[in-house]
Design a protein around this motif. Structure first.
Motif, mmCIF file in Angstrom:
data_model
loop_
_atom_site.group_PDB
_atom_site.id
_atom_site.type_symbol
_atom_site.label_atom_id
_atom_site.label_comp_id
_atom_site.label_asym_id
_atom_site.label_seq_id
_atom_site.Cartn_x
_atom_site.Cartn_y
_atom_site.Cartn_z
ATOM 1 N N UNK A 113 0.864 -1.188 0.000
ATOM 2 C CA UNK A 113 0.000 0.000 0.000
ATOM 3 C C UNK A 113 0.896 1.232 0.000
ATOM 4 N N UNK A 114 0.538 2.227 -0.783
ATOM 5 C CA UNK A 114 1.292 3.478 -0.831
ATOM 6 C C UNK A 114 0.331 4.644 -0.666
ATOM 7 N N UNK A 115 0.807 5.684 0.032
ATOM 8 C CA UNK A 115 0.008 6.891 0.178
ATOM 9 C C UNK A 115 0.909 8.104 0.224
ATOM 10 N N UNK A 116 0.298 9.268 0.045
ATOM 11 C CA UNK A 116 1.018 10.543 -0.003
ATOM 12 C C UNK A 116 0.349 11.527 0.954
ATOM 13 N N UNK A 117 0.908 12.743 1.022
ATOM 14 C CA UNK A 117 0.407 13.760 1.950
ATOM 15 C C UNK A 117 -1.095 13.995 1.805
ATOM 16 N N UNK A 118 -1.574 14.068 0.571
ATOM 17 C CA UNK A 118 -3.004 14.329 0.341
ATOM 18 C C UNK A 118 -3.869 13.274 1.015
ATOM 19 N N UNK A 119 -3.420 12.030 1.000
ATOM 20 C CA UNK A 119 -4.183 10.946 1.620
ATOM 21 C C UNK A 119 -4.252 11.114 3.136
ATOM 22 N N UNK A 120 -3.205 11.688 3.733
ATOM 23 C CA UNK A 120 -3.218 11.898 5.180
ATOM 24 C C UNK A 120 -4.186 13.013 5.573
ATOM 25 N N UNK A 121 -4.445 13.926 4.650
ATOM 26 C CA UNK A 121 -5.393 15.010 4.938
ATOM 27 C C UNK A 121 -6.845 14.566 4.783
ATOM 28 N N UNK A 122 -7.042 13.368 4.233
ATOM 29 C CA UNK A 122 -8.389 12.817 4.021
ATOM 30 C C UNK A 122 -8.402 11.386 4.549
ATOM 31 N N UNK A 123 -8.644 11.212 5.861
ATOM 32 C CA UNK A 123 -8.566 9.885 6.488
ATOM 33 C C UNK A 123 -9.304 8.768 5.757
ATOM 34 N N UNK A 124 -10.497 9.006 5.169
ATOM 35 C CA UNK A 124 -11.142 7.898 4.452
ATOM 36 C C UNK A 124 -10.282 7.350 3.307
ATOM 37 N N UNK A 125 -9.448 8.188 2.713
ATOM 38 C CA UNK A 125 -8.562 7.706 1.646
ATOM 39 C C UNK A 125 -7.554 6.708 2.192
ATOM 40 N N UNK A 126 -6.935 7.046 3.324
ATOM 41 C CA UNK A 126 -5.963 6.114 3.902
ATOM 42 C C UNK A 126 -6.654 4.813 4.293
ATOM 43 N N UNK A 127 -7.844 4.906 4.876
ATOM 44 C CA UNK A 127 -8.596 3.691 5.211
ATOM 45 C C UNK A 127 -8.822 2.827 3.974
ATOM 46 N N UNK A 128 -9.210 3.446 2.877
ATOM 47 C CA UNK A 128 -9.491 2.695 1.645
ATOM 48 C C UNK A 128 -8.217 2.080 1.068
ATOM 49 N N UNK A 129 -7.121 2.821 1.095
ATOM 50 C CA UNK A 129 -5.847 2.311 0.573
ATOM 51 C C UNK A 129 -5.415 1.078 1.357
ATOM 52 N N UNK A 130 -5.508 1.155 2.678
ATOM 53 C CA UNK A 130 -5.103 0.029 3.516
ATOM 54 C C UNK A 130 -6.082 -1.140 3.397
ATOM 55 N N UNK A 131 -7.377 -0.843 3.359
ATOM 56 C CA UNK A 131 -8.382 -1.905 3.241
ATOM 57 C C UNK A 131 -8.199 -2.682 1.944
ATOM 58 N N UNK A 132 -7.808 -1.987 0.882
ATOM 59 C CA UNK A 132 -7.575 -2.640 -0.410
ATOM 60 C C UNK A 132 -6.477 -3.690 -0.313
ATOM 61 N N UNK A 133 -5.594 -3.565 0.672
ATOM 62 C CA UNK A 133 -4.503 -4.531 0.866
ATOM 63 C C UNK A 133 -4.767 -5.459 2.057
#
Length: 194
Positions: free
Chosen positions: A156-176
């Motif tokens: 799983x990879x994420x960037x600064x924008x994903x940290x500003x939108x918690x649902x994005x990080x949840x989705x990125x991690x859930x996908x893995x």
């Protein structure tokens, strides 16, 4: 320091935790630990000096429990705070991976069956004055590292924008396959943590 009164790093971290944000305090604590400016024992000793019912003591206790010198950047520190808040299982930090060709590298976060990488721009920084060929080598090396990792685990990879939108990080991690827990277990093996 040059005639100015300053507090030691551990005291500064505890004060920041009591009067600032969890994000800022964990980032500062991680930095101080990583650079040998203080130890976990120093942080705990400063926390012990704060009266039990004093303002911000609970937040300071959380910061001391979350602080980890293995966090290599502010983005990694902020990722961990967000994971903690979102009830993501506690990751291992700087997990080393190898394959038949040798050491692949260390990943920022590791769980059973998946790893996570916070991608700041530094990882892809091209040296000043680099030729197009040199720039291509930097990007190619990172792509090959990624390919080797993906053959071993979910990435799983994420960037600064994903940290500003918690649902994005949840989705990125859930996908893995990294899903939130019903309750936090981050401190189950530590005494005194909030």
């Amino acid at each position: 320091m040059n005639g100015l009164l300053v507090t030691p790093p551990a005291r500064t971290v505890v004060d920041l935790a009591r009067y600032g944000t969890l994000e800022d305090a964990v980032t500062a604590a991680d930095y101080c630990l990583r650079h040998g400016m203080c130890t976990r024992d120093d942080l705990a000793a400063e926390l012990d000096l704060v009266p039990r019912r004093a303002r911000g003591r609970a937040c300071a206790a959380t910061v001391v429990a979350l602080a980890d010198g293995l966090s290599m950047s502010p983005g990694e520190s902020l990722s961990r705070v967000l994971m903690f808040r979102l009830l993501i299982p506690k990751p291992r930090l700087q997990v080393s991976f190898s394959d038949a060709d040798g050491h692949i590298g260390d990943v920022d976060f590791g769980w059973e069956g998946a790893v996570g990488e916070f991608d700041g721009r530094v990882k892809y920084r091209i040296p000043v004055g680099a030729s197009h060929e040199e720039a291509g080598r930097v990007l190619w090396a990172e792509k090959q590292r990624e390919d080797r990792l993906r053959r071993r685990t979910q990435v799983a990879r994420w960037v600064w924008t994903d940290l500003r939108h918690p649902p994005r990080l949840l989705a990125i991690l859930a996908d893995k396959g990294v899903l939130p827990e019903r309750r936090s277990t981050w401190f189950d093996d530590e005494s005194g943590a909030v």
